[in-house]
Structures are given as C-alpha cells and as structure tokens.
Motif scaffolding. Structure first.
Motif, PDB file in Angstrom:
ATOM      1  N   GLU A 282      56.524  21.230  62.225  1.00  0.00           N
ATOM      2  CA  GLU A 282      55.987  20.756  63.511  1.00  0.00           C
ATOM      3  C   GLU A 282      56.344  21.714  64.642  1.00  0.00           C
ATOM      4  N   LEU A 283      57.490  22.365  64.537  1.00  0.00           N
ATOM      5  CA  LEU A 283      57.862  23.363  65.540  1.00  0.00           C
ATOM      6  C   LEU A 283      56.990  24.605  65.402  1.00  0.00           C
ATOM      7  N   ARG A 284      56.681  24.985  64.177  1.00  0.00           N
ATOM      8  CA  ARG A 284      55.811  26.139  63.946  1.00  0.00           C
ATOM      9  C   ARG A 284      54.448  25.915  64.600  1.00  0.00           C
ATOM     10  N   SER A 285      53.865  24.721  64.427  1.00  0.00           N
ATOM     11  CA  SER A 285      52.559  24.466  65.026  1.00  0.00           C
ATOM     12  C   SER A 285      52.660  24.433  66.555  1.00  0.00           C
ATOM     13  N   TRP A 286      53.777  23.917  67.085  1.00  0.00           N
ATOM     14  CA  TRP A 286      53.977  23.903  68.534  1.00  0.00           C
ATOM     15  C   TRP A 286      54.097  25.335  69.066  1.00  0.00           C
ATOM     16  N   LEU A 287      54.845  26.192  68.348  1.00  0.00           N
ATOM     17  CA  LEU A 287      54.980  27.596  68.751  1.00  0.00           C
ATOM     18  C   LEU A 287      53.638  28.312  68.719  1.00  0.00           C
ATOM     19  N   MET A 288      52.806  28.006  67.710  1.00  0.00           N
ATOM     20  CA  MET A 288      51.482  28.619  67.628  1.00  0.00           C
ATOM     21  C   MET A 288      50.612  28.205  68.813  1.00  0.00           C
ATOM     22  N   ARG A 289      50.676  26.942  69.182  1.00  0.00           N
ATOM     23  CA  ARG A 289      49.906  26.488  70.354  1.00  0.00           C
ATOM     24  C   ARG A 289      50.362  27.211  71.609  1.00  0.00           C
ATOM     25  N   ARG A 290      51.674  27.380  71.765  1.00  0.00           N
ATOM     26  CA  ARG A 290      52.192  28.075  72.943  1.00  0.00           C
ATOM     27  C   ARG A 290      51.750  29.547  72.963  1.00  0.00           C
ATOM     28  N   LEU A 291      51.727  30.186  71.791  1.00  0.00           N
ATOM     29  CA  LEU A 291      51.265  31.573  71.713  1.00  0.00           C
ATOM     30  C   LEU A 291      49.797  31.663  72.124  1.00  0.00           C
TER      31      LEU A 291
ATOM     32  N   ARG B  38      70.195  14.401  82.145  1.00  0.00           N
ATOM     33  CA  ARG B  38      69.294  14.583  83.283  1.00  0.00           C
ATOM     34  C   ARG B  38      69.222  16.063  83.681  1.00  0.00           C
ATOM     35  N   THR B  39      70.389  16.730  83.674  1.00  0.00           N
ATOM     36  CA  THR B  39      70.413  18.161  84.005  1.00  0.00           C
ATOM     37  C   THR B  39      69.624  18.958  82.983  1.00  0.00           C
ATOM     38  N   PHE B  40      69.741  18.592  81.702  1.00  0.00           N
ATOM     39  CA  PHE B  40      68.939  19.272  80.675  1.00  0.00           C
ATOM     40  C   PHE B  40      67.468  19.222  81.065  1.00  0.00           C
ATOM     41  N   PHE B  41      66.982  18.028  81.426  1.00  0.00           N
ATOM     42  CA  PHE B  41      65.558  17.864  81.726  1.00  0.00           C
ATOM     43  C   PHE B  41      65.142  18.528  83.040  1.00  0.00           C
ATOM     44  N   LEU B  42      66.092  18.882  83.879  1.00  0.00           N
ATOM     45  CA  LEU B  42      65.763  19.677  85.072  1.00  0.00           C
ATOM     46  C   LEU B  42      65.426  21.121  84.675  1.00  0.00           C
ATOM     47  N   HIS B  43      65.944  21.547  83.518  1.00  0.00           N
ATOM     48  CA  HIS B  43      65.732  22.923  83.054  1.00  0.00           C
ATOM     49  C   HIS B  43      64.659  23.037  81.975  1.00  0.00           C
ATOM     50  N   PHE B  44      64.538  22.018  81.126  1.00  0.00           N
ATOM     51  CA  PHE B  44      63.597  22.058  80.007  1.00  0.00           C
ATOM     52  C   PHE B  44      62.897  20.716  79.869  1.00  0.00           C
ATOM     53  N   PRO B  45      61.565  20.724  79.725  1.00  0.00           N
ATOM     54  CA  PRO B  45      60.842  19.456  79.558  1.00  0.00           C
ATOM     55  C   PRO B  45      61.194  18.719  78.262  1.00  0.00           C
ATOM     56  N   ALA B  46      61.527  19.466  77.216  1.00  0.00           N
ATOM     57  CA  ALA B  46      61.827  18.859  75.918  1.00  0.00           C
ATOM     58  C   ALA B  46      62.674  19.826  75.104  1.00  0.00           C
ATOM     59  N   LYS B  47      63.204  19.332  73.981  1.00  0.00           N
ATOM     60  CA  LYS B  47      64.080  20.143  73.121  1.00  0.00           C
ATOM     61  C   LYS B  47      63.368  21.412  72.643  1.00  0.00           C
ATOM     62  N   GLU B  48      62.098  21.290  72.262  1.00  0.00           N
ATOM     63  CA  GLU B  48      61.392  22.469  71.740  1.00  0.00           C
ATOM     64  C   GLU B  48      61.235  23.564  72.788  1.00  0.00           C
ATOM     65  N   ASP B  49      61.259  23.195  74.062  1.00  0.00           N
ATOM     66  CA  ASP B  49      61.113  24.204  75.114  1.00  0.00           C
ATOM     67  C   ASP B  49      62.300  25.161  75.173  1.00  0.00           C
ATOM     68  N   VAL B  50      63.454  24.742  74.645  1.00  0.00           N
ATOM     69  CA  VAL B  50      64.611  25.644  74.599  1.00  0.00           C
ATOM     70  C   VAL B  50      64.314  26.815  73.664  1.00  0.00           C
ATOM     71  N   VAL B  51      63.550  26.557  72.608  1.00  0.00           N
ATOM     72  CA  VAL B  51      63.236  27.586  71.612  1.00  0.00           C
ATOM     73  C   VAL B  51      62.425  28.724  72.246  1.00  0.00           C
ATOM     74  N   LEU B  52      61.623  28.390  73.241  1.00  0.00           N
ATOM     75  CA  LEU B  52      60.853  29.407  73.974  1.00  0.00           C
ATOM     76  C   LEU B  52      61.340  29.487  75.421  1.00  0.00           C
ATOM     77  N   ALA B  53      62.641  29.478  75.587  1.00  0.00           N
ATOM     78  CA  ALA B  53      63.247  29.353  76.909  1.00  0.00           C
ATOM     79  C   ALA B  53      62.743  30.361  77.929  1.00  0.00           C
ATOM     80  N   ASN B  54      62.484  31.579  77.511  1.00  0.00           N
ATOM     81  CA  ASN B  54      62.116  32.631  78.465  1.00  0.00           C
ATOM     82  C   ASN B  54      60.630  32.984  78.435  1.00  0.00           C
ATOM     83  N   ALA B  55      59.875  32.290  77.617  1.00  0.00           N
ATOM     84  CA  ALA B  55      58.470  32.652  77.414  1.00  0.00           C
ATOM     85  C   ALA B  55      57.620  32.475  78.667  1.00  0.00           C
ATOM     86  N   GLU B  56      57.820  31.385  79.377  1.00  0.00           N
ATOM     87  CA  GLU B  56      56.996  31.121  80.564  1.00  0.00           C
ATOM     88  C   GLU B  56      57.170  32.226  81.600  1.00  0.00           C
ATOM     89  N   ALA B  57      58.400  32.626  81.854  1.00  0.00           N
ATOM     90  CA  ALA B  57      58.654  33.699  82.822  1.00  0.00           C
ATOM     91  C   ALA B  57      58.051  35.012  82.342  1.00  0.00           C
TER      92      ALA B  57
END
Length: 197
Positions: free
Chosen positions: A121-130, A47-66
């Motif tokens: 699948e992570l590569r395509s997700w990262l491209m969408r985020r970019l 539960r604490t994980f999901f308070l910080h990250f919506p999903a596992k892949e979001d950890v890979v871009l942990a600081n991108a949103e900020a």
C-alpha cells in the motif's frame, strides 16, 4: 538572510520526527509503527507531529514537496533563451543535489526504497506521489513554454527523466551503494537523457 530561532526549532523538530520514524520503521516495521510512537520517540506530542506531516506515510517522502516546489520555481524563472529540455535538465540536477544533501545523507532514501519493496500500500501511495510530481512539472513547463503545444511530448520528457533518475537511485540503493555512488547513478541517468549540445 539568517534563519530565525523559530524556524530553526521547527526544522529541528521535523528532523527529530524523521529520525524517530526511520528508526522505528527499521526496528519494528512500517505497519507496526504508529504516529503516537513516532511523536513519543521524538519527544513531542502527536499534535506536533501533525503540524509537520499530514500522515505517517508523508514522513517517507519528507522532503519531496520542497524538492518539487524547487523544480517548479526553476522552471518558472527560466532564462528567456533557455530551451525546455535544458530547463528541465537543470531542475532535475537541482533535485538530485537536494536528494543528496537530505534523503541520501540521512538514510531516508534507503529506507524509502526498502519500504516500497515490502509494503504494497505504501508502494502504490509512493507511485501516486511520483505521478503527481511529474504532473506538476509538466504543468509548470507548459505554462513557461506556452508555444510548446504538445503536452504529451512534454509529459513524455518529464516521465523519461524522472523515471530514469528514480529507477537508477532505487537500484543503486538496493545494491547497497554508498550515498555518493547513488548520487552519481542519478546524475548519470539524467545525463543520458539530457539534451545534447
């Protein structure tokens, strides 16, 4: 203004989750790593994980949103005399400094590049985020410079600068460059496209 106890605890928990995820991704692979394993390795609940990250892949871009939010704030608070290419160059420069102080320092950038090369699948997700990040910068620039009616030209400039910096970082990391060399490569890429004075 000093950071309060609650904010420090939240930041430490987030950092522990990132460190645990990086260690697990490298040791057992991205696909084999679960959110529950990351949480357990960081000694917190799922539960604490999901308070910080919506999903596992979001950890890979942990600081991108900020980082993107920082760039948008720079653009929105531009100086009246500052030309659009100049404010974009300044925003990109601050994003590079942020990457250097966080993702390069912790090894997150290196792991992200290796995962992008090995997990389709992570590569395509990262491209969408970019692309989403680029769109946010284009929108912020168009709002801040309403007299610039050519959104295509603004999008081309944002894409060129972000693409150059991202590509330079990725290839420097793949080559095994040290963090300061990766930062220098990003700055050189940005300078190559920065407006000439």
């Amino acid at each position: 203004m000093s950071e309060g106890l609650r904010e420090r605890k939240k930041r430490r928990t987030r950092e522990a989750l990132i460190a645990a995820a990086l260690e697990l991704f490298q040791r057992q692979g991205y696909d084999a790593t679960t959110v529950a394993q990351i949480a357990a390795a960081a000694d917190v609940s799922t539960r604490t994980f999901f308070l910080h990250f919506p999903a596992k892949e979001d950890v890979v871009l942990a600081n991108a949103e900020a980082r993107v939010a920082l760039a948008v704030r720079i653009i929105e608070s531009r100086r009246p005399e500052e030309a659009l290419p100049d404010v974009l160059a300044r925003a990109i420069e601050l994003m590079i400094a942020d990457v250097s102080g966080s993702d390069l320092a912790t090894g997150l950038a290196d792991v992200r590049v290796r995962l992008a090369l090995t997990v389709p699948e992570l590569r395509s997700w990262l491209m969408r985020r970019l692309l989403d990040a680029q769109e946010r910068l284009v929108e912020a620039l168009c709002r801040s410079y309403p007299e610039e009616h050519d959104v295509v030209a603004v999008a081309a400039l944002v894409g060129a600068m972000m693409g150059a910096v991202t590509s330079a970082a990725a290839y420097a990391l793949r080559r095994g460059d040290a963090p300061e060399q990766v930062e220098a490569a990003m700055r050189q890429a940005a300078a190559g496209l920065a407006p000439r004075r």
